[in-house]
Design a protein around this motif. Sequence first.
Motif, PDB file in Angstrom:
ATOM      1  N   TYR A 290       0.837  -1.203   0.000  1.00 29.13           N
ATOM      2  CA  TYR A 290       0.000   0.000   0.000  1.00 29.13           C
ATOM      3  C   TYR A 290       0.872   1.255   0.000  1.00 29.13           C
ATOM      4  O   TYR A 290       0.562   2.249  -0.655  1.00 29.13           O
ATOM      5  CB  TYR A 290      -0.925  -0.003   1.218  1.00 29.13           C
ATOM      6  CG  TYR A 290      -1.969  -1.092   1.180  1.00 29.13           C
ATOM      7  CD1 TYR A 290      -3.108  -0.971   0.394  1.00 29.13           C
ATOM      8  CD2 TYR A 290      -1.813  -2.266   1.926  1.00 29.13           C
ATOM      9  CE1 TYR A 290      -4.066  -1.977   0.344  1.00 29.13           C
ATOM     10  CE2 TYR A 290      -2.756  -3.282   1.887  1.00 29.13           C
ATOM     11  CZ  TYR A 290      -3.882  -3.130   1.094  1.00 29.13           C
ATOM     12  OH  TYR A 290      -4.818  -4.122   1.049  1.00 29.13           O
TER      13      TYR A 290
ATOM     14  N   LYS B 133      -6.046   0.638   2.354  1.00 32.41           N
ATOM     15  CA  LYS B 133      -6.648  -0.684   2.159  1.00 32.41           C
ATOM     16  C   LYS B 133      -8.031  -0.629   1.523  1.00 32.41           C
ATOM     17  O   LYS B 133      -8.480  -1.588   0.908  1.00 32.41           O
ATOM     18  CB  LYS B 133      -6.718  -1.434   3.495  1.00 32.41           C
ATOM     19  CG  LYS B 133      -5.361  -1.894   4.015  1.00 32.41           C
ATOM     20  CD  LYS B 133      -5.503  -2.803   5.221  1.00 32.41           C
ATOM     21  CE  LYS B 133      -4.141  -3.333   5.667  1.00 32.41           C
ATOM     22  NZ  LYS B 133      -4.239  -4.252   6.814  1.00 32.41           N
TER      23      LYS B 133
ATOM     24  N   ASP C  23      -3.427  -8.980   3.250  1.00 32.26           N
ATOM     25  CA  ASP C  23      -3.970  -8.198   4.364  1.00 32.26           C
ATOM     26  C   ASP C  23      -3.908  -8.980   5.668  1.00 32.26           C
ATOM     27  O   ASP C  23      -3.737  -8.405   6.742  1.00 32.26           O
ATOM     28  CB  ASP C  23      -5.421  -7.793   4.071  1.00 32.26           C
ATOM     29  CG  ASP C  23      -5.519  -6.706   3.012  1.00 32.26           C
ATOM     30  OD1 ASP C  23      -4.476  -6.093   2.707  1.00 32.26           O
ATOM     31  OD2 ASP C  23      -6.621  -6.489   2.483  1.00 32.26           O
TER      32      ASP C  23
ATOM     33  N   LYS D  44      -4.895 -10.207  -2.359  1.00 30.91           N
ATOM     34  CA  LYS D  44      -5.035  -9.059  -1.463  1.00 30.91           C
ATOM     35  C   LYS D  44      -5.515  -9.493  -0.079  1.00 30.91           C
ATOM     36  O   LYS D  44      -4.989  -9.050   0.950  1.00 30.91           O
ATOM     37  CB  LYS D  44      -6.019  -8.044  -2.040  1.00 30.91           C
ATOM     38  CG  LYS D  44      -6.209  -6.789  -1.177  1.00 30.91           C
ATOM     39  CD  LYS D  44      -7.179  -5.825  -1.843  1.00 30.91           C
ATOM     40  CE  LYS D  44      -7.299  -4.538  -1.037  1.00 30.91           C
ATOM     41  NZ  LYS D  44      -7.834  -4.739   0.318  1.00 30.91           N
TER      42      LYS D  44
END
Length: 387
Positions: free
Chosen positions: A8, A15, A68, A64
Amino acid sequence: MATKRDYYEVLGVDKGVSAEDLKKAYRKMAIKYHPDKNPDDPTAEEKFKEAAEAYDVLNDPQKKARYDQFGHAGMGGAAGGGYGAGGPSMDDIFSQFGDVFGDDSPFGSFFRGGQGGGQRQRVRRGSDLRIKLKLNLQEVANGVEKKIKVKRHVTCTTCGGNGSKNGTAVQTCSTCSGTGQTRKVVNTMLGQMVSTSTCPTCNGEGKLVTDRCDVCFGEGRVLQEDVIPLKIPAGVAEGIQLSVGGKGNVPPRGGVAGDLLIVVEEEEDPDLKRDGNNVVFDLYVNFVDAAIGTSVEVPTIDGKARITLEPGTQSGRILRLKAKGIKELNGYGRGDQLVHVNVWTPKSLSLEERNMLEKLRNSPNFQPKPNKNEKGFFDKMKDFFHG
């Protein structure tokens, strides 16, 4: 790069970024650090690759979600969840992400070789293979090495992958002069810019087969069963996807192979239940053993362990076996095993057993007398999981 930066941070997004804003952020970084625009900056190419790697992960919902949850450790030990240790190559980027700019975009030539006068032929990439791999609790906890059989398209050795007879019956496409792309000049406010599109004659291959290979019938690839070694790291979980670069299908008539994607499935253990990196075992004991104490064996991931129940053990007590759980994914810690004690109450009694218990019913020591320090079940669980 010794230490990977947060994806990021690389693209300057948060996010909750939308797909469109993510694409815009990547487009901005790619234009800024494109090597052809920064010939005097030796770090530009690495930054260009870093942005492509970040976009590859954040633009894929599965990658993703995994990133995360687990960060870089959850990407299967490979950059971007599927590239080699050095991250994506320039050919990977040109092949996969050129469509971010579009064929008609003035900047599309950066990804198709139009910049600087020397065209870069687009490298085609084969399809990925996806398999499910079942692992038992022991394999999940400690990691495991496996060999699996997969059927995949590999390069035809007879023609060398170009699909022609003996590998020589092939000619350069006259429409695109072997580049696989056609070019046109677009007049813009910034001056003349070159855009490119896939050659309609050779479909982007740059060459035409004049006589097909007798083995692969012009495909340049054959279906073959391969045995592929896998090293599964300790601590993987249900649904995690690992990847082995270059072990997918090769495309027809030349290019780079896709990846082999391994989706982890956990087999249910008959005794132990997983809770994060901890494992839980329900131990049932009769109230005589709970009252006077005993020593019992319990199953663990690595075999049997003997534990001692102190006299007066109450139902609901949780005993902790340190470091008997699951190793952290790509880490150094390990969870615990929690033994949940259940004092078993018999559902039927013989006449003799009933008479014996009747004599004890009113005994002072058989009367419940919880003290102030006795915690309820939920308080105990809080202590173990959050304390």
